[in-house]
Design a protein around this motif. Structure first.
Motif, PDB file in Angstrom:
ATOM      1  N   GLU A 184      64.663  37.307  68.608  1.00  0.00           N
ATOM      2  CA  GLU A 184      63.414  37.286  67.765  1.00  0.00           C
ATOM      3  C   GLU A 184      64.335  37.387  66.883  1.00  0.00           C
ATOM      4  O   GLU A 184      64.101  36.726  65.753  1.00  0.00           O
ATOM      5  CB  GLU A 184      62.407  37.921  68.165  1.00  0.00           C
ATOM      6  CG  GLU A 184      60.977  37.490  68.646  1.00  0.00           C
ATOM      7  CD  GLU A 184      60.006  38.125  69.214  1.00  0.00           C
ATOM      8  OE1 GLU A 184      60.161  39.688  68.929  1.00  0.00           O
ATOM      9  OE2 GLU A 184      59.044  37.835  69.972  1.00  0.00           O
ATOM     10  N   HIS A 222      61.452  31.169  69.238  1.00  0.00           N
ATOM     11  CA  HIS A 222      60.674  29.811  69.901  1.00  0.00           C
ATOM     12  C   HIS A 222      61.490  29.606  71.159  1.00  0.00           C
ATOM     13  O   HIS A 222      61.426  29.065  72.092  1.00  0.00           O
ATOM     14  CB  HIS A 222      60.779  28.613  69.016  1.00  0.00           C
ATOM     15  CG  HIS A 222      62.243  28.529  68.629  1.00  0.00           C
ATOM     16  ND1 HIS A 222      62.862  29.265  68.009  1.00  0.00           N
ATOM     17  CD2 HIS A 222      62.892  26.990  68.657  1.00  0.00           C
ATOM     18  CE1 HIS A 222      64.398  28.285  67.315  1.00  0.00           C
ATOM     19  NE2 HIS A 222      64.241  27.610  67.634  1.00  0.00           N
ATOM     20  N   ARG A 223      62.772  30.763  71.768  1.00  0.00           N
ATOM     21  CA  ARG A 223      63.422  29.957  72.622  1.00  0.00           C
ATOM     22  C   ARG A 223      63.843  31.209  74.031  1.00  0.00           C
ATOM     23  O   ARG A 223      64.438  31.599  74.747  1.00  0.00           O
ATOM     24  CB  ARG A 223      65.276  29.257  72.171  1.00  0.00           C
ATOM     25  CG  ARG A 223      65.005  28.380  71.393  1.00  0.00           C
ATOM     26  CD  ARG A 223      66.355  27.540  70.815  1.00  0.00           C
ATOM     27  NE  ARG A 223      66.465  26.895  71.976  1.00  0.00           N
ATOM     28  CZ  ARG A 223      68.735  26.478  71.750  1.00  0.00           C
ATOM     29  NH1 ARG A 223      69.478  27.236  70.461  1.00  0.00           N
ATOM     30  NH2 ARG A 223      69.106  26.647  72.637  1.00  0.00           N
TER      31      ARG A 223
END
Ligand code: 3PY
Ligand code: ZN
Length: 634
Positions: A420, A426-427
């Protein structure tokens, strides 16, 4: 001024004047110190009120504000402690203790609550304050445990870096209150409690000081299962008369015949070697929780036939098969297992101790511990855990995905915030899959601190730069790899099983030559005496030998920690919610700064922002108004 003239006067210094008034009234000296100490603490609280705690957002602080009221049960035991395993060690010595553990039919339990459980669930954030408050109760109610794993691993680093407290003091405080149960620590071989190889004499001095501080059992491992990297640490443990638990790290799956790099024979041979090297106990360190129940049966049965020392099994419950695995291992004859109190167990931490006790009740493996008492301890931690909510990994259920990505439990709760932190939140799924791809590129390596960090760093690097393994092979020459990855391929943390994949090593090292010897052989020993003088000159106050050790392991972190202590005093005396979340206007708080000395602090007001970016904070201290000024960093 005047006082200085008096105390530097030659007659005064020679003791030729009557100083009995001063000698007989030590409180004359205390007033200033106390006032100064209180002011420093108020400045810290003020600082937290204005700026928050690094890593805890304002919304999160608001969300957890109510928790301040949550009081942990007050436990005070003046009763004599039950006779524990530490008494056995004192009487019988390390070999005698090991023989005793082998002979016991009942399953012996280690409680990891104070180390690996919180390392794996909330990034190692438990503070000494909370450990200390339950120490006496743990000594009584947990008096029948084999050991408490309460030090080492990431606790050393995190306590200075994030909690601004001295790991050595934690050891002292717990040891004073828990004299009867073995204290166990995790030692990363040549990497000690760090992420890099240290000179041999740093490892040796560290082990000696930890033993003096009260560590009884050292679980020593090497992050590549490279026994050469364990030798110095194991010898230091043996030389200091402590219990040497040599651990082999478990990876892969001995039941999967297609995955044949680490078959049963590999572990049996390694166990025999560790026994020959002088281990009192064999540790199986299943750091990611990959040891499946029937694999455990096969492994433990084989080892019981081949070695003559007790087996201590450590796992993580990431898959949620951990409890079942321990039951099967108990049936197969394992001697000691690691568990955590229920409220801080499961998921990436250790399996649930209270549940295991219930499951074993009445069987021949029944550990016969105080189940009601251990429930009280679990209740305490259930309350305390809420204070640390911002650091939770947010994994909500066990996941069989761990058998694929193989991320160690202790790394999982750290890897996610790192991902993060790089803006890759988001990955996350991709980062876990890439972790496995990197493992395969590296030749299927043992992954545990620090090798796991290197795999994680490489995976994040690849995701961030949109690289797949084939890109690394094709365009590797033009890429600048993370320093840790380069060092790894240079052999700076040792040699992996089966060696490095040569093609990748060449791509990553470019023209640099790798090492094949033990890195510790090349590192200059630290001159501790000279280091002490240097440090004292640098920080401008006397330092202890322990500080010099801490600084040898973590130079920058130690200096920042020391600066914090100089600025704010010993903030480990603050209750955790205040330490992390500060106070609200009108809140009142008692701070026990030492036995019998309590400060009563009330936050009255926070002043407006001044031209120089500071704010005045208005407190009441023991009924008197007190004002401090802090910088607003926003
Ligand atoms: C550590 O080295 O801190 C670990 O817990 C590895 O599992
Ligand atoms: Zn672990």
């Amino acid at each position: 001024g005047f006082l200085e003239n008096v105390i530097t006067h030659p007659l005064f210094l020679e003791g030729k004047c009557d100083t009995s008034f001063i000698d007989n009234h030590p409180e004359l000296f205390q007033i200033r110190v106390k006032k100064d100490r209180a002011n420093k603490l108020l400045r810290f609280i003020g600082h937290t009120v204005v700026n928050g705690y690094p890593g805890i957002t304002e919304e999160r602080a608001l969300r957890f504000r109510d928790l301040r009221e949550a009081e942990a049960p007050e436990m005070h035991y003046d009763t004599p402690r039950p006779r524990g395993t530490r008494d056995i060690l004192r009487e019988k010595g390390p070999e005698g203790l090991a023989r005793w553990a082998m002979k016991e039919k009942k399953l012996l339990l280690t409680d990891t609550t104070m180390r690996d459980a919180h390392q794996s669930l909330m990034a190692t954030r438990f503070r000494t304050f909370d450990l200390d408050r339950i120490a006496e109760a743990t000594s009584v109610l947990g008096g029948g445990l084999f050991s408490l794993e309460m030090w080492g691993g990431a606790t050393f680093d995190v306590s200075m870096r994030f909690l601004k407290e001295d790991p050595w003091e934690r050891l002292d405080r717990l040891r004073e209150k828990i004299p009867n149960v073995l204290f166990q620590m995790l030692l990363r071989g040549s990497n000690a409690v760090g992420y890099t190889n240290y000179p041999d004499n740093v490892v040796q001095n560290f082990v000696a000081e930890a033993t003096r501080g009260g560590i009884d059992v050292f679980r020593v491992f090497d992050s590549l299962n490279w026994t050469k990297g364990m030798r110095v640490a194991m010898d230091a443990v043996l030389d200091n008369g402590a219990v040497c638990e040599a651990a082999m790290c478990y990876t892969g799956d001995i039941l999967d015949l297609k995955r044949d790099k680490y078959p049963l024979k590999y572990y049996v041979d390694l166990a025999k070697e560790l026994e020959k090297m002088g281990a009192h106990i064999l540790g199986i360190k299943d750091m990611a929780g990959l040891l499946k129940p029937f694999a455990a049966e096969k492994l433990v049965k084989a080892l019981k036939q081949e070695i003559g020392i007790p087996i201590h099994l450590h796992t993580h419950d990431t898959s949620s098969n951990g409890g079942a695995m321990l039951l099967v291992a108990a049936q197969a004859g394992v001697d000691i297992v690691d568990t955590a109190l229920s409220s801080v167990s499961g998921l990436t931490a250790q399996p649930n101790m209270n549940a295991l006790l219930a499951a074993l009740e009445g069987t021949i493996w029944d550990p016969k511990l105080d189940q009601d008492g251990l429930q009280l301890l679990a209740n305490y931690w259930e309350t305390v855990r809420t204070y640390y909510a911002p650091f939770e990994s947010e994994l909500r259920s066990g996941t069989a995905q761990v058998y694929f990505h193989e991320i160690p439990g202790g790394q999982y709760s750290n890897y996610k915030p790192q991902v993060e932190g790089l803006g890759l939140g988001h990955r996350w799924e991709e980062c876990k899959l890439m972790y496995r791809k990197v493992n395969d590129m590296f030749g299927d390596v043992i992954k545990v601190t620090p090798s796991s960090k290197i795999v994680g760093d490489m995976a994040m690097f690849m995701v961030q730069n949109n690289l797949e393994p084939e890109d690394v092979y094709e365009r590797g020459e033009e890429l600048t790899f993370p320093q840790g990855v380069v060092d790894f391929f240079k052999g700076m943390i040792g040699q992996p099983v089966g060696g490095f994949p040569k093609d990748l090593q060449k791509i990553i090292l470019k023209d640099e030559k790798p090492l094949t010897c033990r890195p510790g052989e090349l590192l200059e020993p630290v001159d501790f005496k000279a280091r002490k003088t240097e440090l004292e000159a640098k920080v401008d106050h006397p330092v202890k030998d322990r500080d010099v050790l801490s600084a040898a392991l973590y130079p920058v972190v130690w200096e920042e920690f020391d600066a914090h202590r100089q600025d704010f005093g010993d903030t480990s005396v603050l209750p955790t919610p205040v330490f992390f979340y500060g106070l609200e206007i009108g809140d009142e708080l008692n701070i026990d700064i030492e036995p019998g000395k309590t400060l009563i602090v009330r936050l009255n007001a926070v002043g407006g922002l001044q031209k120089d970016g500071s704010r005045n904070i208005y407190f009441e201290l023991n009924g008197e108004p007190r004002q401090v000024t802090v910088q607003d960093l926003s």
